[in-house]
Scaffold this motif. Structure first.
Motif, PDB file in Angstrom:
ATOM      1  N   UNK A  12     -11.152 -16.113  10.833  1.00  0.00           N
ATOM      2  CA  UNK A  12     -11.339 -14.852  10.115  1.00  0.00           C
ATOM      3  C   UNK A  12     -10.735 -13.683  10.890  1.00  0.00           C
ATOM      4  N   UNK A  13     -10.991 -13.644  12.184  1.00  0.00           N
ATOM      5  CA  UNK A  13     -10.462 -12.569  13.014  1.00  0.00           C
ATOM      6  C   UNK A  13      -8.939 -12.615  13.065  1.00  0.00           C
ATOM      7  N   UNK A  14      -8.391 -13.845  13.167  1.00  0.00           N
ATOM      8  CA  UNK A  14      -6.935 -13.996  13.237  1.00  0.00           C
ATOM      9  C   UNK A  14      -6.278 -13.565  11.935  1.00  0.00           C
ATOM     10  N   UNK A  15      -6.841 -14.007  10.804  1.00  0.00           N
ATOM     11  CA  UNK A  15      -6.295 -13.631   9.497  1.00  0.00           C
ATOM     12  C   UNK A  15      -6.367 -12.123   9.299  1.00  0.00           C
ATOM     13  N   UNK A  16      -7.479 -11.530   9.701  1.00  0.00           N
ATOM     14  CA  UNK A  16      -7.636 -10.074   9.571  1.00  0.00           C
ATOM     15  C   UNK A  16      -6.594  -9.340  10.415  1.00  0.00           C
ATOM     16  N   UNK A  17      -6.333  -9.864  11.626  1.00  0.00           N
ATOM     17  CA  UNK A  17      -5.352  -9.243  12.513  1.00  0.00           C
ATOM     18  C   UNK A  17      -3.947  -9.328  11.924  1.00  0.00           C
ATOM     19  N   UNK A  18      -3.638 -10.450  11.269  1.00  0.00           N
ATOM     20  CA  UNK A  18      -2.309 -10.623  10.676  1.00  0.00           C
ATOM     21  C   UNK A  18      -2.139  -9.692   9.480  1.00  0.00           C
ATOM     22  N   UNK A  19      -3.143  -9.687   8.593  1.00  0.00           N
ATOM     23  CA  UNK A  19      -3.031  -8.928   7.348  1.00  0.00           C
ATOM     24  C   UNK A  19      -3.101  -7.431   7.581  1.00  0.00           C
ATOM     25  N   UNK A  20      -3.984  -7.002   8.475  1.00  0.00           N
ATOM     26  CA  UNK A  20      -4.185  -5.562   8.669  1.00  0.00           C
ATOM     27  C   UNK A  20      -3.660  -5.033  10.001  1.00  0.00           C
ATOM     28  N   UNK A  21      -3.067  -5.944  10.788  1.00  0.00           N
ATOM     29  CA  UNK A  21      -2.481  -5.516  12.054  1.00  0.00           C
ATOM     30  C   UNK A  21      -0.973  -5.669  12.105  1.00  0.00           C
ATOM     31  N   UNK A  22      -0.457  -6.722  11.442  1.00  0.00           N
ATOM     32  CA  UNK A  22       0.979  -6.987  11.454  1.00  0.00           C
ATOM     33  C   UNK A  22       1.651  -6.686  10.115  1.00  0.00           C
ATOM     34  N   UNK A  23       0.984  -7.055   9.037  1.00  0.00           N
ATOM     35  CA  UNK A  23       1.562  -6.875   7.698  1.00  0.00           C
ATOM     36  C   UNK A  23       1.927  -5.412   7.397  1.00  0.00           C
ATOM     37  N   UNK A  24       1.117  -4.431   7.810  1.00  0.00           N
ATOM     38  CA  UNK A  24       1.500  -3.033   7.545  1.00  0.00           C
ATOM     39  C   UNK A  24       2.861  -2.664   8.117  1.00  0.00           C
ATOM     40  N   UNK A  25       3.192  -3.193   9.297  1.00  0.00           N
ATOM     41  CA  UNK A  25       4.483  -2.860   9.909  1.00  0.00           C
ATOM     42  C   UNK A  25       5.641  -3.531   9.173  1.00  0.00           C
ATOM     43  N   UNK A  26       5.411  -4.735   8.683  1.00  0.00           N
ATOM     44  CA  UNK A  26       6.419  -5.393   7.866  1.00  0.00           C
ATOM     45  C   UNK A  26       6.698  -4.572   6.611  1.00  0.00           C
ATOM     46  N   UNK A  27       5.637  -4.128   5.943  1.00  0.00           N
ATOM     47  CA  UNK A  27       5.784  -3.357   4.706  1.00  0.00           C
ATOM     48  C   UNK A  27       6.485  -2.031   4.954  1.00  0.00           C
TER      49      UNK A  27
END
Length: 240
Positions: free
Chosen positions: A1-16
């Motif tokens: 859960x923590x890893x998925x949250x980090x990817x979606x809300x920590x890395x995905x914003x920069x990709x977008x």
């Protein structure tokens, strides 16, 4: 859960954000003939006018509210004496009203584009797709209101403010701020970021070309001779 949250809300914003900025620049540089909103105003004009005006006024209020509400440092509100609870209630009332206005407008636009055979025939997949994505995002935004009414102290909103400002200031681990928020907020955030990802590939790029410079432009008067030829252009002087 923590890893998925980090990817979606920590890395995905920069990709977008990267695709949003670089993609818009590349499209403007290489595909200027596609840099347009693709107007179909000759068909169902009255429905277009109502839908477009309601949608654009509503979306401008929503964007301004999100921009100011999320990116204004918390200490600014504290210095002005604006409590988190008041800010939360203002967001619910003002944002809800603008959201409903925008929803009515986009419903008219979607009905027009999907159910008029002539307009549907000239619409691309991207035209229809981005309209439906925006429609879904509005529904998600309005669906957050009942949840927000259960957090009138405003502390949930502070989490989103800290997250958004942390993303822009490159703070590591900032995604942990929203790991425990309601799923409806997370869905709203994910779809919102995805709209930035899709932005350069849709008609939304015409936002960059909004003629806001017209607001400060001086008026001009075309002066013609009696034979109908134009001789000069003079600025209109303000009345004394």
């Amino acid at each position: 859960m923590q890893t998925l949250n980090a990817i979606v809300f920590g890395w995905y914003p920069y990709l977008c954000l990267t695709v949003f900025l670089i993609g818009s620049l590349i499209r403007f540089d290489r595909e200027q003939y596609t840099w347009r909103s693709g107007s179909s105003q000759l068909l169902r004009r009255r429905q277009l006018i109502w839908g477009s005006n309601l949608f654009h006024v509503g979306i401008l209020f929503i964007f301004a509210g999100h921009f100011v509400g999320l990116l204004t440092p918390i200490w600014v509100f504290d210095m002005l004496g604006v409590s988190h609870g008041f800010k939360q209630m203002l967001a619910i009332v003002a944002g809800g009203g603008a959201g409903l206005m925008c929803l009515v407008g986009i419903s008219l636009l979607a009905h027009r584009r999907l159910f008029d055979p002539r307009i549907r025939a000239t619409s691309s997949f991207a035209d229809t797709g981005i309209l439906l994505v925006l429609f879904a995002q509005l529904l998600l935004g309005l669906a957050t209101i009942p949840v927000s009414l259960g957090h009138l102290d405003g502390h949930e909103m502070v989490k989103f403010m800290a997250w958004a400002q942390g993303i822009l200031t490159l703070q590591p681990g900032i995604a942990a701020n929203i790991v425990d928020v309601h799923p409806i907020f997370k869905a709203h955030l994910v779809l919102g970021m995805t709209i930035f990802l899709l932005f350069p590939f849709t008609r939304l790029v015409h936002i960059w070309s909004a003629p806001v410079w017209y607001l400060g432009r001086r008026g001009y008067q075309v002066v013609r001779s009696r034979d109908g030829r134009r001789h000069l252009v003079q600025p209109i002087q303000p009345a004394e």
